[in-house]
Design an enzyme around this catalytic site. Structure first.
Site: not given
Length: 495
Positions: A165-166, A391-392
């Site tokens: 949970g939290g 692009g790398a």
């Protein structure tokens, strides 16, 4: 007499706390675990622990909860001050109540005021249901501080039991999460809730164990086989961040000339390159099991901590995919926030092609790398080991987006795409033999790093065995680097 009576009461209280500590130790030992206080003692330098608010207590069904399930204080690791909280699973399952949350929040404020790392030893079942929304408010107070102090002080979470949970969101907001194999889990909803809601039976380890989070979700940055090893890794991490001016051990003399295979498609171990450059035995890899096509971690170079990003040719040929993009960007941003210089060891054929990657948002994820490097103002150096395509090449700390120095090894390649791909497009109508000839021609005329050096995209082509010496010299030149930043609230990273 009043003073004597008060002292006697104090001593009785301390004796009661010590007696309860022994009971807690026995409970934890039966589970093969350590008590909250033993964990603190194992983590910190001997006799360096100072505890605060140990009399702050909560209550549950008219029972007083001593310490309210968490101890907090200050100690040292290799002489460096740290703030530590350690949750106590023997007190109401380590659940977080109002006082529990107040103690952690107070410690977080103290860590920020002291400008020291915060370490959380987490062993909690989540919010204390009996306290209802007060417990949820407590989590909110902690989350707010996790965010407020992000980039201000390093925050480390060590998961030492089942956290649900939290209890998992605060660790997720910290810089590094370390989990212990087979004894720690993290999940939003546990196996019982999953079965009740979906009818699917699943083991806790498969749902939120250390291996799953280290290799699949990426929520765990480090894992350990025991609590002892976990604390050793935290100590090494803290120690690496502290500058060292003595006992510097250079790597054993290993020639890198023959490291790369003769055939450019064959893989090699990038870890060997790293260990041959950095100070001896100083590398600590982060996210080792996640997105293994990219290596990130901390090391020392001539005594100073640096962050390392390196492609891993042994996995997916070192291509960059969705997970590698996230792994890289977050690591770079941590290094920049805490003034750790960055070294990129590049051998990349590009971003991972394919329908699944495109549909899952590779463009958005890949843009995170560009954003992180362009935003980072710390010293940044790239060494192209074998290839840097498309692009790398731009994304992985090229001069265009702010690299201070870019070096390359002889014979490395820098181009819009690999020779194979270029030949397939440019000479698609020719025979296979002609394509191979054209491919070699393209490699020599356009891809060789000499051409990038002629255009000042590479500062120098260096001998592999001179890499360490060149890096030490280069980082020393820019260690006081200052870059003006445009005044703005913040940019909008492609999250």
């Amino acid at each position: 007499m009043h003073g004597k009576h008060a002292l006697e009461n104090y001593q009785k209280q301390m004796e009661q706390i010590q007696a309860e500590e022994e009971i807690k130790k026995d409970k934890q030992r039966h589970k093969g675990k350590y008590s909250a206080r033993e964990r603190v003692e194992m983590l910190l330098d001997p006799d360096s622990w100072t505890e605060f608010q140990q009399f702050a207590s909560g209550s549950l069904s008219d029972k007083t909860l001593v310490n309210d399930g968490v101890i907090i204080g200050v100690g040292t690791i290799d002489g460096r001050k740290v703030c530590v909280f350690s949750q106590d699973f023997t007190v109401a399952g380590g659940s977080l109540g109002e006082i529990h949350a107040k103690k952690i929040s107070w410690l977080m404020d103290l860590a920020a005021d002291m400008n020291v790392p915060l370490i959380g030893l987490n062993d909690s079942g989540g919010a204390r249901i009996q306290e209802g929304i007060s417990a949820l408010e407590g989590y909110g107070q902690i989350f707010e501080r996790n965010v407020k102090y992000s980039g201000v002080i390093p925050q480390i979470s060590v998961i030492l039991g089942p956290c649900a949970g939290g209890a998992v969101y605060s660790p997720a907001l910290t810089d590094f999460v370390l989990m212990v194999e087979k004894s720690s889990q993290m999940f939003i909803t546990g196996p019982k809730v999953v079965k009740a809601m979906s009818g699917v039976a699943i083991e806790a380890e498969a749902l939120g164990g250390a291996y799953m989070h280290a290799s699949q979700s990426g929520n765990a940055h480090l894992t350990a086989i025991s609590e002892e090893e976990a604390f050793k890794k935290v100590r090494k991490l803290i120690a690496l961040w502290t500058p060292q001016t003595h006992h510097i051990k250079a790597p054993q003399k290993t020639s890198l000339i023959n490291l790369l295979p003769a055939h450019h498609k064959k893989s090699y171990d990038m870890h060997t390159v790293i260990s041959s450059i950095i100070d001896e035995d100083s590398f600590l890899e982060i996210h080792e099991k996640f997105a293994r096509n990219l290596i990130v971690g901390f090391a020392r170079l001539n005594g100073r901590c640096i962050g390392i990003v390196a492609n891993n040719p042994k996995v997916m040929a070192g291509c960059i995919d969705l997970d590698a993009s996230d792994k890289c960007a977050r690591f770079i941003r941590f290094c920049d926030a805490f003034e750790h210089p960055i070294l990129v060891l590049e051998d990349v054929s590009g971003f991972m092609p394919g329908l699944q990657q495109e549909q899952a948002g590779l463009i958005r994820h890949g843009a995170k790398i560009i954003y992180a490097f362009a935003e980072a103002s710390v010293p940044k150096i790239t060494v192209i080991i074998r290839k840097a395509y498309g692009g790398a090449f731009v994304a992985l700390n090229s001069k265009a987006i702010g690299a201070d120095f870019v070096y390359a090894w002889p014979g490395s390649e820098v181009s819009v795409m690999g020779p194979e791909g270029a030949a397939a497009i440019l000479y698609s109508d020719q025979s296979q033999k002609s394509k191979e000839e054209k491919m070699n021609e393209y490699r020599d005329q356009f891809a060789d790093s000499r051409h990038a050096a002629q255009k000042a995209l590479i500062d120098e082509i260096i001998h592999p065995d001179d890499t360490r010496k060149r890096l030490i010299m280069s980082f020393s030149l820019i260690q006081s680097k200052k870059r003006s930043i445009l005044k703005k609230k913040h940019g909008n990273m492609p999250l």
